[in-house]
Design an enzyme around this catalytic site. Structure first.
Site, mmCIF file in Angstrom:
data_model
loop_
_atom_site.group_PDB
_atom_site.id
_atom_site.type_symbol
_atom_site.label_atom_id
_atom_site.label_comp_id
_atom_site.label_asym_id
_atom_site.label_seq_id
_atom_site.Cartn_x
_atom_site.Cartn_y
_atom_site.Cartn_z
ATOM 1 N N HIS A 1 11.816 25.254 66.316
ATOM 2 C CA HIS A 1 10.823 25.799 65.374
ATOM 3 C C HIS A 1 11.364 25.735 63.958
ATOM 4 O O HIS A 1 12.541 25.450 63.747
ATOM 5 C CB HIS A 1 10.386 27.210 65.771
ATOM 6 C CG HIS A 1 11.451 28.257 65.688
ATOM 7 N ND1 HIS A 1 12.588 28.241 66.468
ATOM 8 C CD2 HIS A 1 11.560 29.368 64.907
ATOM 9 C CE1 HIS A 1 13.332 29.299 66.180
ATOM 10 N NE2 HIS A 1 12.736 29.996 65.237
ATOM 11 N N HIS B 1 12.006 27.818 61.425
ATOM 12 C CA HIS B 1 12.766 28.814 60.657
ATOM 13 C C HIS B 1 14.075 28.244 60.110
ATOM 14 O O HIS B 1 14.760 27.469 60.785
ATOM 15 C CB HIS B 1 13.065 30.046 61.526
ATOM 16 C CG HIS B 1 11.868 30.944 61.677
ATOM 17 N ND1 HIS B 1 11.734 31.837 62.703
ATOM 18 C CD2 HIS B 1 10.741 31.070 60.914
ATOM 19 C CE1 HIS B 1 10.565 32.483 62.571
ATOM 20 N NE2 HIS B 1 9.951 32.026 61.508
ATOM 21 N N ASP C 1 16.994 29.391 59.706
ATOM 22 C CA ASP C 1 18.243 29.588 60.449
ATOM 23 C C ASP C 1 18.327 28.698 61.700
ATOM 24 O O ASP C 1 19.258 28.810 62.487
ATOM 25 C CB ASP C 1 18.466 31.072 60.796
ATOM 26 C CG ASP C 1 17.411 31.643 61.718
ATOM 27 O OD1 ASP C 1 16.291 31.108 61.731
ATOM 28 O OD2 ASP C 1 17.701 32.620 62.430
ATOM 29 N N HIS C 2 17.344 27.810 61.862
ATOM 30 C CA HIS C 2 17.404 26.814 62.937
ATOM 31 C C HIS C 2 17.365 25.383 62.385
ATOM 32 O O HIS C 2 17.518 24.434 63.142
ATOM 33 C CB HIS C 2 16.235 27.007 63.910
ATOM 34 C CG HIS C 2 16.345 28.268 64.698
ATOM 35 N ND1 HIS C 2 16.678 28.294 66.034
ATOM 36 C CD2 HIS C 2 16.214 29.561 64.327
ATOM 37 C CE1 HIS C 2 16.727 29.558 66.448
ATOM 38 N NE2 HIS C 2 16.443 30.342 65.439
ATOM 39 N N HIS D 1 6.364 33.336 68.466
ATOM 40 C CA HIS D 1 7.362 33.651 67.430
ATOM 41 C C HIS D 1 6.969 32.894 66.158
ATOM 42 O O HIS D 1 6.846 33.463 65.082
ATOM 43 C CB HIS D 1 8.742 33.249 67.928
ATOM 44 C CG HIS D 1 9.837 33.416 66.922
ATOM 45 N ND1 HIS D 1 10.268 34.642 66.485
ATOM 46 C CD2 HIS D 1 10.590 32.489 66.262
ATOM 47 C CE1 HIS D 1 11.246 34.471 65.590
ATOM 48 N NE2 HIS D 1 11.457 33.179 65.451
ATOM 49 N N ASP E 1 13.683 30.801 69.865
ATOM 50 C CA ASP E 1 13.510 32.241 69.655
ATOM 51 C C ASP E 1 12.316 32.779 70.440
ATOM 52 O O ASP E 1 11.667 33.739 70.017
ATOM 53 C CB ASP E 1 13.336 32.548 68.161
ATOM 54 C CG ASP E 1 14.632 32.395 67.377
ATOM 55 O OD1 ASP E 1 15.684 32.142 67.996
ATOM 56 O OD2 ASP E 1 14.588 32.538 66.145
ATOM 57 N N HIS F 1 19.777 33.123 69.599
ATOM 58 C CA HIS F 1 20.606 34.204 69.044
ATOM 59 C C HIS F 1 21.358 34.980 70.115
ATOM 60 O O HIS F 1 20.888 35.105 71.251
ATOM 61 C CB HIS F 1 19.737 35.199 68.261
ATOM 62 C CG HIS F 1 19.055 34.593 67.083
ATOM 63 N ND1 HIS F 1 19.638 34.517 65.843
ATOM 64 C CD2 HIS F 1 17.835 34.007 66.968
ATOM 65 C CE1 HIS F 1 18.799 33.927 64.998
ATOM 66 N NE2 HIS F 1 17.697 33.599 65.656
#
Ligand SMILES: [Zn+2]
Length: 245
Positions: free
Chosen positions: A46, A48, A50-51, A104, A123, A161
């Site tokens: 996805h 985001h 942080d990915h 998400h 996530d 995570h």
């Protein structure tokens, strides 16, 4: 970022190596150097940051292929190939089936490698938890969790995570009498004390211990004062409690 997982998947037969998401380039580069593997693919779950923020530097360096969810491709830089539900993705000789798991984010996908009994769920599912419902709605997220719950019990899954320990503290408030959850809590306490990861977990173990997977359980619904409610409403209630926890 200290709780993001970056995972490398390596096919010894072809030498192909995929990063599942790219939270940061440096730790992935370090792992590649240590193993001597060459990065051929990045499979994105996805959009985001942080990915995805490691994608640019990794692609510059390795000229790897970037595979991303079709419905989020516009929000992810450097994409070569977009995929969605039912599509097949190869990493060398390894083969994944794409599963749409929105909730998400609106276009979130998961990668399931049936022959290897491996799933990369981003996530959507965490061990003893699940992702926040940010772009979708609870009904959508519950449907996504049902798809992951339907994978074979011995499927090992990697999530985005390391939240297991915190998830367990919350889960115990929802299912105080869940024996599988208590057992997992003991196992995770040992792993955490030894500074070890709690991931991967298996779908089968999660089915027993993760309250979010029990949203269609009549006993749980009753304990939450939601007897007779549709499962997604029970899910929404648990998710809401977790948000406030
Ligand atoms: Zn996310």
């Amino acid at each position: 970022m200290t709780d993001n997982f970056g995972v490398l998947l390596h096919d010894p037969q072809s030498g192909a190596t995929a990063a599942i998401d790219a939270p940061e380039a440096a730790p992935i580069e370090a792992a590649l150097q240590k193993t001597g593997w060459k990065l051929t693919d990045i499979l994105v779950t996805h959009h985001h940051a942080d990915h995805t923020q490691g994608i640019g530097p990794l692609k510059d360096h390795h000229h790897c292929r970037v595979v991303a969810p079709r419905d989020e491709a516009k929000r992810i830089a450097h994409v070569n190939e977009t995929v969605g539900e039912g599509d097949t993705v190869h990493v060398g000789s390894l083969e994944a089936r794409v599963i749409d798991t929105p909730g998400h984010t609106a276009g979130h996908i998961s990668y399931f490698f049936p022959a290897d009994k491996l799933a990369f769920v981003g996530d959507t599912l965490f061990s003893i938890g699940c992702g926040r419902v940010i772009e979708g709605n609870p009904e959508m997220m519950w449907e996504s969790l049902l798809k992951l719950r339907a994978l074979p019990d011995d499927t090992r899954f990697y999530c985005g995570h390391e939240y297991t320990d915190a998830n367990i503290r919350f889960a115990k408030t929802v299912e105080p009498n869940n024996k599988a959850l208590a057992a997992r809590a003991g196992e995770v306490a040992t792993l955490v004390a030894a500074h070890k990861f709690t991931i991967p977990a298996t779908i089968g173990a999660e089915k027993a211990a993760n309250p979010f997977f029990h949203s269609d359980d009549a006993e749980l619904a009753k304990s939450l004062g939601l007897s007779g409610s549709p499962a997604w409403k029970v899910f929404a209630e648990i998710r809401e409690r977790k948000n406030r926890f």
